[in-house]
Write a protein that holds these residues in place. Structure first.
Motif, PDB file in Angstrom:
ATOM      1  N   GLU A  84       0.816  -1.213   0.000  1.00 48.46           N
ATOM      2  CA  GLU A  84       0.000   0.000   0.000  1.00 48.46           C
ATOM      3  C   GLU A  84       0.850   1.262   0.000  1.00 48.46           C
ATOM      4  OE1 GLU A  84      -0.427  -2.509   2.012  1.00 48.46           O
ATOM      5  OE2 GLU A  84      -2.468  -3.283   1.722  1.00 48.46           O
ATOM      6  N   LYS A  85       1.982   1.239   0.716  1.00 50.60           N
ATOM      7  CA  LYS A  85       2.819   2.429   0.780  1.00 50.60           C
ATOM      8  C   LYS A  85       3.481   2.712  -0.559  1.00 50.60           C
ATOM      9  CE  LYS A  85       4.996   3.534   4.491  1.00 50.60           C
ATOM     10  NZ  LYS A  85       4.071   4.517   5.080  1.00 50.60           N
ATOM     11  N   ALA A  86       3.950   1.661  -1.244  1.00 48.87           N
ATOM     12  CA  ALA A  86       4.597   1.837  -2.548  1.00 48.87           C
ATOM     13  C   ALA A  86       3.592   1.864  -3.688  1.00 48.87           C
ATOM     14  CB  ALA A  86       5.613   0.726  -2.782  1.00 48.87           C
ATOM     15  N   GLN A  87       2.307   1.578  -3.405  1.00 47.02           N
ATOM     16  CA  GLN A  87       1.259   1.559  -4.426  1.00 47.02           C
ATOM     17  C   GLN A  87       1.634   0.617  -5.572  1.00 47.02           C
ATOM     18  OE1 GLN A  87      -1.800   4.180  -4.456  1.00 47.02           O
ATOM     19  NE2 GLN A  87      -1.299   3.353  -2.469  1.00 47.02           N
ATOM     20  N   SER A  88       1.929  -0.633  -5.212  1.00 54.49           N
ATOM     21  CA  SER A  88       2.346  -1.612  -6.207  1.00 54.49           C
ATOM     22  C   SER A  88       1.670  -2.947  -5.938  1.00 54.49           C
ATOM     23  CB  SER A  88       3.871  -1.784  -6.198  1.00 54.49           C
ATOM     24  OG  SER A  88       4.313  -2.299  -4.952  1.00 54.49           O
ATOM     25  N   LEU A  89       1.538  -3.733  -7.008  1.00 52.48           N
ATOM     26  CA  LEU A  89       0.918  -5.053  -6.954  1.00 52.48           C
ATOM     27  C   LEU A  89       1.885  -6.076  -7.537  1.00 52.48           C
ATOM     28  CD1 LEU A  89      -1.571  -6.986  -6.665  1.00 52.48           C
ATOM     29  CD2 LEU A  89      -2.189  -6.292  -8.992  1.00 52.48           C
ATOM     30  N   SER A  90       2.170  -7.116  -6.763  1.00 51.79           N
ATOM     31  CA  SER A  90       3.058  -8.197  -7.216  1.00 51.79           C
ATOM     32  C   SER A  90       2.219  -9.437  -7.468  1.00 51.79           C
ATOM     33  CB  SER A  90       4.142  -8.484  -6.173  1.00 51.79           C
ATOM     34  OG  SER A  90       4.957  -7.354  -5.960  1.00 51.79           O
ATOM     35  N   THR A  91       2.287  -9.934  -8.697  1.00 50.94           N
ATOM     36  CA  THR A  91       1.500 -11.099  -9.080  1.00 50.94           C
ATOM     37  C   THR A  91       2.361 -12.067  -9.876  1.00 50.94           C
ATOM     38  OG1 THR A  91       0.752  -9.951 -11.082  1.00 50.94           O
ATOM     39  CG2 THR A  91      -0.701  -9.868  -9.167  1.00 50.94           C
ATOM     40  N   GLN A  92       1.880 -13.287  -9.938  1.00 48.85           N
ATOM     41  CA  GLN A  92       2.458 -14.277 -10.842  1.00 48.85           C
ATOM     42  C   GLN A  92       1.385 -14.640 -11.858  1.00 48.85           C
ATOM     43  OE1 GLN A  92       5.111 -17.296  -9.340  1.00 48.85           O
ATOM     44  NE2 GLN A  92       4.115 -18.873 -10.562  1.00 48.85           N
ATOM     45  N   VAL A  93       1.698 -14.491 -13.122  1.00 44.56           N
ATOM     46  CA  VAL A  93       0.713 -14.674 -14.176  1.00 44.56           C
ATOM     47  C   VAL A  93       1.241 -15.658 -15.217  1.00 44.56           C
ATOM     48  CG1 VAL A  93      -0.209 -12.348 -13.866  1.00 44.56           C
ATOM     49  CG2 VAL A  93       1.575 -12.745 -15.575  1.00 44.56           C
ATOM     50  N   LYS A  94       0.302 -16.252 -15.886  1.00 48.12           N
ATOM     51  CA  LYS A  94       0.599 -17.092 -17.043  1.00 48.12           C
ATOM     52  C   LYS A  94       0.169 -16.317 -18.277  1.00 48.12           C
ATOM     53  CE  LYS A  94      -0.341 -21.638 -19.052  1.00 48.12           C
ATOM     54  NZ  LYS A  94      -1.102 -22.906 -18.880  1.00 48.12           N
ATOM     55  N   MET A  95       1.137 -15.966 -19.114  1.00 50.85           N
ATOM     56  CA  MET A  95       0.886 -15.136 -20.285  1.00 50.85           C
ATOM     57  C   MET A  95       1.003 -15.980 -21.544  1.00 50.85           C
ATOM     58  SD  MET A  95       2.739 -11.552 -21.302  1.00 50.85           S
ATOM     59  CE  MET A  95       2.316 -10.661 -22.804  1.00 50.85           C
ATOM     60  N   ILE A  96      -0.087 -16.051 -22.297  1.00 49.23           N
ATOM     61  CA  ILE A  96      -0.129 -16.820 -23.541  1.00 49.23           C
ATOM     62  C   ILE A  96      -0.302 -15.839 -24.696  1.00 49.23           C
ATOM     63  CG2 ILE A  96      -1.337 -18.598 -24.854  1.00 49.23           C
ATOM     64  CD1 ILE A  96      -2.212 -19.838 -22.252  1.00 49.23           C
ATOM     65  N   THR A  97       0.635 -15.882 -25.645  1.00 49.47           N
ATOM     66  CA  THR A  97       0.599 -15.011 -26.815  1.00 49.47           C
ATOM     67  C   THR A  97       0.425 -15.874 -28.063  1.00 49.47           C
ATOM     68  OG1 THR A  97       2.147 -13.528 -25.686  1.00 49.47           O
ATOM     69  CG2 THR A  97       1.782 -13.154 -28.026  1.00 49.47           C
ATOM     70  N   VAL A  98      -0.578 -15.512 -28.871  1.00 46.83           N
ATOM     71  CA  VAL A  98      -0.914 -16.294 -30.069  1.00 46.83           C
ATOM     72  C   VAL A  98      -0.954 -15.353 -31.264  1.00 46.83           C
ATOM     73  CG1 VAL A  98      -2.597 -17.833 -31.153  1.00 46.83           C
ATOM     74  CG2 VAL A  98      -2.264 -17.905 -28.662  1.00 46.83           C
ATOM     75  N   VAL A 156       2.051 -20.271 -30.783  1.00 43.72           N
ATOM     76  CA  VAL A 156       1.692 -20.039 -29.381  1.00 43.72           C
ATOM     77  C   VAL A 156       2.967 -19.948 -28.555  1.00 43.72           C
ATOM     78  CG1 VAL A 156       0.391 -20.879 -27.389  1.00 43.72           C
ATOM     79  CG2 VAL A 156      -0.444 -21.327 -29.715  1.00 43.72           C
ATOM     80  N   SER A 157       3.077 -18.863 -27.783  1.00 44.56           N
ATOM     81  CA  SER A 157       4.197 -18.688 -26.861  1.00 44.56           C
ATOM     82  C   SER A 157       3.623 -18.565 -25.448  1.00 44.56           C
ATOM     83  CB  SER A 157       5.002 -17.436 -27.213  1.00 44.56           C
ATOM     84  OG  SER A 157       6.016 -17.201 -26.260  1.00 44.56           O
ATOM     85  N   THR A 158       4.125 -19.381 -24.522  1.00 41.91           N
ATOM     86  CA  THR A 158       3.629 -19.410 -23.147  1.00 41.91           C
ATOM     87  C   THR A 158       4.763 -19.081 -22.191  1.00 41.91           C
ATOM     88  OG1 THR A 158       2.017 -21.119 -23.737  1.00 41.91           O
ATOM     89  CG2 THR A 158       2.471 -20.800 -21.403  1.00 41.91           C
ATOM     90  N   ASP A 159       4.513 -18.112 -21.301  1.00 44.20           N
ATOM     91  CA  ASP A 159       5.514 -17.693 -20.322  1.00 44.20           C
ATOM     92  C   ASP A 159       4.857 -17.565 -18.950  1.00 44.20           C
ATOM     93  OD1 ASP A 159       7.843 -17.271 -22.089  1.00 44.20           O
ATOM     94  OD2 ASP A 159       6.620 -15.669 -22.933  1.00 44.20           O
ATOM     95  N   ILE A 160       5.598 -17.921 -17.908  1.00 48.42           N
ATOM     96  CA  ILE A 160       5.195 -17.709 -16.522  1.00 48.42           C
ATOM     97  C   ILE A 160       5.992 -16.517 -15.996  1.00 48.42           C
ATOM     98  CG2 ILE A 160       4.965 -18.725 -14.233  1.00 48.42           C
ATOM     99  CD1 ILE A 160       3.253 -20.074 -16.309  1.00 48.42           C
ATOM    100  N   LEU A 161       5.291 -15.428 -15.661  1.00 46.70           N
ATOM    101  CA  LEU A 161       5.948 -14.190 -15.267  1.00 46.70           C
ATOM    102  C   LEU A 161       5.640 -13.854 -13.822  1.00 46.70           C
ATOM    103  CD1 LEU A 161       5.149 -11.975 -18.402  1.00 46.70           C
ATOM    104  CD2 LEU A 161       7.205 -13.340 -17.982  1.00 46.70           C
ATOM    105  N   SER A 162       6.660 -13.388 -13.110  1.00 43.45           N
ATOM    106  CA  SER A 162       6.492 -12.787 -11.785  1.00 43.45           C
ATOM    107  C   SER A 162       6.761 -11.299 -11.952  1.00 43.45           C
ATOM    108  CB  SER A 162       7.466 -13.402 -10.778  1.00 43.45           C
ATOM    109  OG  SER A 162       7.188 -14.761 -10.562  1.00 43.45           O
TER     110      SER A 162
END
Length: 441
Positions: A84-98, A156-162
């Motif tokens: 909340e202090k830095a106003q940031s969100l940390s997530t882990q996502v699965k990104m699929i590009t086609v 199809v390109s699949t990446d797991i991003l943090s």
């Protein structure tokens, strides 16, 4: 007639069975044949497979070049941290590009029903799609070295991003808040005339596919719940290059689980306020009551320090929980001042009583009365009835300390009533503001 249909069905079944009946040797030969068919053995022909913008669409004199479609799907697998202090969100996502490359199509029937084929990523053109809000982005495990080719021509390109992205948060309803964070995807080089970015759910004709899939693979069970994921397209102007860029904006809605803050902050502060209210009914010495109220004030100040370490120092609206703790601190502080003043009046009356008692024992007149020239009131009373100096002294000694004690009691009761009314009104207003902010949002 039926014989012709039967023969046709048997021939069709025979073709399918022949196509599927491939042993390991035939399957390996089919992969090598497909590798050559796609031109992957010749690095000099990379233009065909690396630049789909040139071979997918032809120039139309009426509409110009049609942009190449790139479909992107982002699935949130976990929410690792919300600062909340830095106003940031940390997530882990699965990104699929086609994306579509018509040069990479093949007929599976000719290659032992091979419908998908993995190939090195560095041999293919990949869209340079970046995340505009990104503060820090890294691969969750390891960058995938391959892409998946489909017989229909899609790559199809699949990446797991943090990744850690900037997110402007409104903490007015903290800890009952719901935050909406954006992830904006945009090409860093290609304009909207070259690349059109769209969501993968449109390609699959399912609007709720992204949120349903994200909830299915969501792993984190921490402080935040994943509520919804929506998408929209936007065209932005690049002032430096004087061209328009296509954007795909993901809106991620998350909701905080408030139970931890309710138990650790809200309920303790509320009970501190109740204990301060109950202390008015406790018949104890002035020192004990005052020390008890000061302890409550210090406890509330500890809660304020905890909030200061959690909430940002800058914000458009003051969080309601900060107003609640700050107002409780002020109310207990005013209550301490009232207790000090009332105790001062009681001590003052007690001192007068002790002085009068000493005067009575020593025979000195605390109410200094002139025996030769008594006051007019005493002279009038002497005219109506006999009044000795000892009787006048006794009445004065009783009225003086009782007067200050009575004033202290009146002030204490009046403050208690006003204190209770103030707490009820304050809690009601706070509840109304909390409900209104929920509906307004």
């Amino acid at each position: 007639m039926f014989l012709h249909w039967l023969i046709f069905a048997l021939v069709l079944m025979g073709r399918v069975s022949d196509a599927k009946a491939c042993n390991s040797t035939q399957y390996g030969d089919a992969r090598i044949k497909l590798w050559k068919h796609l031109g992957l053995e010749d690095n000099n022909s990379q233009d065909d497979r690396m630049w789909p913008l040139m071979n997918n669409y032809k120039y139309n004199p009426y509409y110009g070049n049609k942009p190449a479609k790139t479909y992107v799907g982002i699935y949130v697998t976990s929410i690792t941290n919300v600062d909340e202090k830095a106003q940031s969100l940390s997530t882990q996502v699965k990104m699929i590009t086609v994306w579509l490359n018509r040069k990479m199509k093949w007929n599976p029937n000719k290659f032992c029903q091979i419908k998908t084929f993995a190939a090195p990523k560095n041999m293919f053109w990949t869209p340079d799609i970046g995340i505009m809000e990104s503060i820090k982005t890294e691969f969750g495990t390891k960058e995938s070295p391959n892409v998946l080719l489909r017989s229909s021509g899609f790559t199809v390109s699949t990446d797991i991003l943090s990744m850690t992205t900037a997110c402007k948060m409104n903490l007015y309803r903290f800890p009952f808040d719901t935050q909406i964070c954006s992830i904006t995807l945009q090409s860093t080089v290609y304009s909207d005339q070259e690349i059109k970015i769209d969501t993968l759910s449109k390609a699959q004709l399912d609007k709720n596919h992204i949120i349903n899939k994200s909830k299915e693979i969501f792993q984190s069970q921490g402080e935040w719940d994943l509520i919804n994921i929506t998408t929209r397209n936007h065209i932005t102007d690049d002032d430096l290059e004087r061209r328009k860029m296509d954007q795909l904006i993901y809106k991620i809605t998350i909701k905080r689980r408030p139970l931890l803050y309710v138990i650790n902050i809200i309920i303790p502060v509320f009970f501190f306020l109740v204990l301060d209210l109950i202390s008015f009914f406790v018949d104890s010495s002035a020192a004990e009551k005052l020390s008890f109220k000061v302890t409550l004030l210090l406890s509330v100040s500890v809660m304020l320090l905890i909030l200061n370490n959690t909430l940002p120092s800058t914000g458009t609206d003051i969080p309601l929980i900060g107003v609640f703790c700050g107002a409780t601190f002020c109310l207990i502080g005013i209550s301490i001042l009232e207790t000090i003043f009332v105790n001062y009046l009681k001590i003052k009356g007690a001192k007068k009583r002790s002085v009068e008692t000493t005067a009575a024992v020593t025979g000195q007149d605390y109410c200094v009365i002139d025996q030769q020239n008594p006051p007019d009131s005493v002279r009038d009373q002497n005219e109506e009835q006999s009044c000795t100096p000892n009787k006048i002294f006794t009445e004065c000694r009783q009225k003086t300390p009782l007067y200050w004690t009575r004033v202290a009691r009146i002030i204490d009761v009046t403050f208690l009533v006003l204190y209770m009314i103030t707490i009820i009104v304050f809690m009601s207003v706070l509840w109304v503001l909390l409900r209104q902010s929920k509906y307004l949002k």
